[in-house]
Design an enzyme around this catalytic site. Sequence first.
Site, PDB file in Angstrom:
ATOM      1  N   ASP A   1       0.863  -1.175   0.000  1.00 44.19           N
ATOM      2  CA  ASP A   1       0.000   0.000   0.000  1.00 44.19           C
ATOM      3  C   ASP A   1       0.908   1.236   0.000  1.00 44.19           C
ATOM      4  O   ASP A   1       2.124   1.138   0.180  1.00 44.19           O
ATOM      5  CB  ASP A   1      -0.988   0.005   1.167  1.00 44.19           C
TER       6      ASP A   1
HETATM    7  C1  BGC Z   1      -4.896   3.403  -0.103  1.00 39.28           C
HETATM    8  C2  BGC Z   1      -5.055   2.402  -1.209  1.00 39.28           C
HETATM    9  C3  BGC Z   1      -4.909   3.074  -2.558  1.00 39.28           C
HETATM   10  C4  BGC Z   1      -3.556   3.745  -2.591  1.00 39.28           C
HETATM   11  C5  BGC Z   1      -3.270   4.417  -3.911  1.00 39.28           C
HETATM   12  C6  BGC Z   1      -3.630   4.216  -0.263  1.00 39.28           C
HETATM   13  O1  BGC Z   1      -3.571   5.267   0.635  1.00 39.28           O
HETATM   14  O2  BGC Z   1      -4.905   2.739   1.137  1.00 39.28           O
HETATM   15  O3  BGC Z   1      -6.285   1.754  -1.103  1.00 39.28           O
HETATM   16  O4  BGC Z   1      -5.051   2.157  -3.569  1.00 39.28           O
HETATM   17  O5  BGC Z   1      -3.487   4.722  -1.574  1.00 39.28           O
HETATM   18  O6  BGC Z   1      -4.066   5.507  -4.109  1.00 39.28           O
END
Ligand code: BGC
Length: 741
Positions: A282
Site C-alpha cells: 500500500d
Molecule cells: C490506499 C489504497 C490506494 C492507494 C493508492 C492508499 O492510501 O490505502 O487503497 O489504492 O493509496 O491511491
Amino acid sequence: MTKFFIYPVFFVCITITTKAQKKTIDQKVDSVLRLMTLDEKIGQMNQYNGPWAATGPLTGNDDIVTQIKQGKVGSMLNVTGVARTKELQQLAMQTRLKIPLLFGQDIIHGHRTIFPIPLGEAASWDLKAIELSARIAATEASAAGVHWTFAPMVDIGRDPRWGRVMEGAGEDPYLGSAIATARVKGFQGKGFGNIDALMACAKHFAAYGAAVGGRDYNSVDMSLRQLHEVYLPPFKAALDAGAATFMNSFNDLNGIPATGNSYLQRDILKGQWKFKGFVVSDWGSVGEMINHGFSKDNKEAAMQAANAGSDMDMESRSYLPHLAQLIKEGKVKMVVIDDAVKRILKKKFEMGLFDDPFKFSDEAREKAQWNNTTHLEVSKDMAKKSIVLLKNEKQILPLSKQTKKIALIGPLVKSIKDHLGFWSYDWDDDTARIPSLYDAIQTKLGGNSNLLYSKGCNIIDTSKAGFAEAVATAQQSDIVIMYVGEHRAMSGEAKSKSNIQLPGVQEELIKAIHATGKPVVVIIGAGRPLIFNWTANNVPAIVYSWWLGTKGAEAIADVLFADYNPSGKLPMTFPRTEGQIPVYYNYYKTGRPAANDSDVNYVSAYIDLPNSPQYVFGYGLSYTSFNYSEIELSKTSLKGNQTLTASVTVSNTGNYDGEEVVQLYLRDMVASVVRPVKELKGFQKIKLSKGERRKVSFTITPEELKFYNTDLKYSWEAGDFQVMIGGSSTDVKTGKVSWVK
Ligand code: BGC
C-alpha cells in the site's frame, strides 16, 4: 500483429517476437528476465505516484522522468488520460530493454461515469448489476490509458466509525465474497489481452477493516480462526475469480505489519492459495514499518517486505535504493527478486503491453468513452438498485406526481458533487451531467408542482440561523422532502469518526420541520451507516441513499415518485449508538444470551441500551409487501454428502410489482468451537408482479456447514442445524435438520 515501435535493441525484439510467438508467456518472461541486470529488475519492483495527483503523503521529489528513462520504474499510479500515459510510456521506450510501464489508478466506483459507492452497490445484492458497473468503469479507464485498478476493496467492515466501509461490500463474508467475484469479473472482463480489460487488485491484504477503534491505519489483533472465517474469504473469492494482483495493508496483524507479513503473503496467498499474480504494497507501507517499530530503517524495511512477498513498492522508495545492496549482503536472495519480477512481467505480457506498449493509447477511443451516454443510464440503474427504504409508515411514499406544493429542505438538496462520493476524484467534472435533487425533481414533475426550497442549515456547522425560513417554507407545502447527511469527503480513507450521528444540527432541523405537522420524508446521503435515532423513531418515511454517483439524484427522484420500487437491503448493521460498535449480525453465541431487548438480568446486554441495532443486516423495505410461507425441507435427517433443499413460497401481497432479496441463513447448534448465531449462506433477488407468488429454493450441502476448527481445519461436524429463510437477518422462517457423517 506484433508491434515494437521504437525498439532499438533489436535482438531483444527477435528473441521475444519471432521465435517467441509460439512461446508460452512464462517462457517469454524468462527470456526477458535473462537479459535484465539486477538494477533493471529492481526498477520493475518500483512504483511511483504521478506528479499530478496524490492519494497519500509524497516521499520525495525525485526526477521521475529521468528515472523512467533509466529503467528504474516499473509502474506509475495516478497517471491517467491517453496523453499523459503515452508521454510516460514513450519514456519507458527509451530504456535499454523497453519494458513497458504499468499504469495503476484507484478506479473504485466508476471512472468518468461515477457509480454508487461500493457499499451502496452492495445494498443492491444484485451481482449482475455490480459486475456491469465494474465493466463500465474498466471500459472507460482502459480507454484513458489505465491498465490496472486498485480495486475491489474486499475488506470486511464491521465498524462504521471506519471511514473506508464506504469502499467495501459491508460486514458479511458470504455477501462480500459474492461481490468480490462480481467486481473482479467486471473489471477484468473477457480477460487480459482484450482492449477493455483492467487488471483488478484485491485489497487490503489483510484484516485492514478490523482496525482497533475503527481508526484508520490502526493495529489489528484477532484470532487466526476469525481471520480465516470472516476476513479472508472475500480475498480467496477474488483470487478464484482471477484477480491479477493483491495489495497488502497498512495495519499490523497480530504484531506483524501486513507488508512484512510472510504468513499472509507467502504462506497463505502464494503458498496455500497458489496466487500467481503480484502483490503491491500500500502507499508507503514498506517505509511505514519503521514507524511500526518493526524495521530499524528503510533498508531493513525493504528486506522484510521483499522477503515477506511484497513484490512492488508503492511510493516508499525503499526497494530502489536498497535491494541491490541487500542482495550483495545475502539478506535478500536473488530468487526473491526474480520471482517478484517474473510475476510483474507476466502481467505486462498478459495485458499485451510487450506486443504494443501503446495499446491503451487511442485518443479517439478515449473521447468516445468519455462521452458515452449509455454508461449514464447503466449508472442510474445501479443507483436505483442501491437505495434502501428504511421506513414508510402509512405508505407515505411513493409521492404523487400531482402533489401541488413540495418543500425541499436540507443542506444536500442543491448539492451536486456530493453525489459522486469519495474516491471519485473530479473526473466527472461536467456538472451539467450531475443533477442536484432539486433539479431532478423539477425535471420529473415539470410544471405539475410548485417546488419550494430552503437549505435550513449546513452539514457540519451548528448555526440554526436558517431554521425559521425552513419552517416557514415547510408550512406552505403539502409535503416536505428533506435531504440531509454527510458531505462526500466525510467517509473514505483517513475519515474515521468517533461520532457517527447525523452531523451538525441536521437532526434538530428535522425535528423543527416535523413539528410543523406536515408529512416529512427524510433522505439520508452518506458513505457509512449513520445514527439518527430521533428521525428513525419519529419521521414516517426514511430513504437511505448513500452516494449514488453521476445520476444519483435522478435515481432518488425515481424512487420518491414510484418510477422505481426500492429493493435494496442493508449490507451493514446500523447501530443505535457508537457504544454498540463493533456491531454485526453474525456474532458468536454467548453463555448468557439475552432473551430479548429488555432482558438485562445477568445476561450479555447493556443496562442502558437494547442489544438490537437500529436496523439489522439484510433489512430494507419495498412499496409492496412480501409474505413468506413456512420453510419446506426436502429431508430433516441427512447423511454424508447428501443435499438438502430448503424452500419457501414468497408472495407479493401489496399493490406494486417489486423485487425481494430472499436470504438463507444457517445456525450450527453445537460444534467443537463456538459458532455464530447465524450465517448468511445464500440469497436470491427475485422480481414478483403484484399478486404473484413464487417458490424459492436453496440447495444446501455439507460445504455450507464447514467452518475453521481450532486447528484451522476447514470441515463440518455432524449435528443439528437451523435453516432460516427470510427478507432480513432477523425476519426469517425457521426449520431444523440433523446431519450425520
Ligand atoms: C490506499 C489504497 C490506494 C492507494 C493508492 C492508499 O492510501 O490505502 O487503497 O489504492 O493509496 O491511491
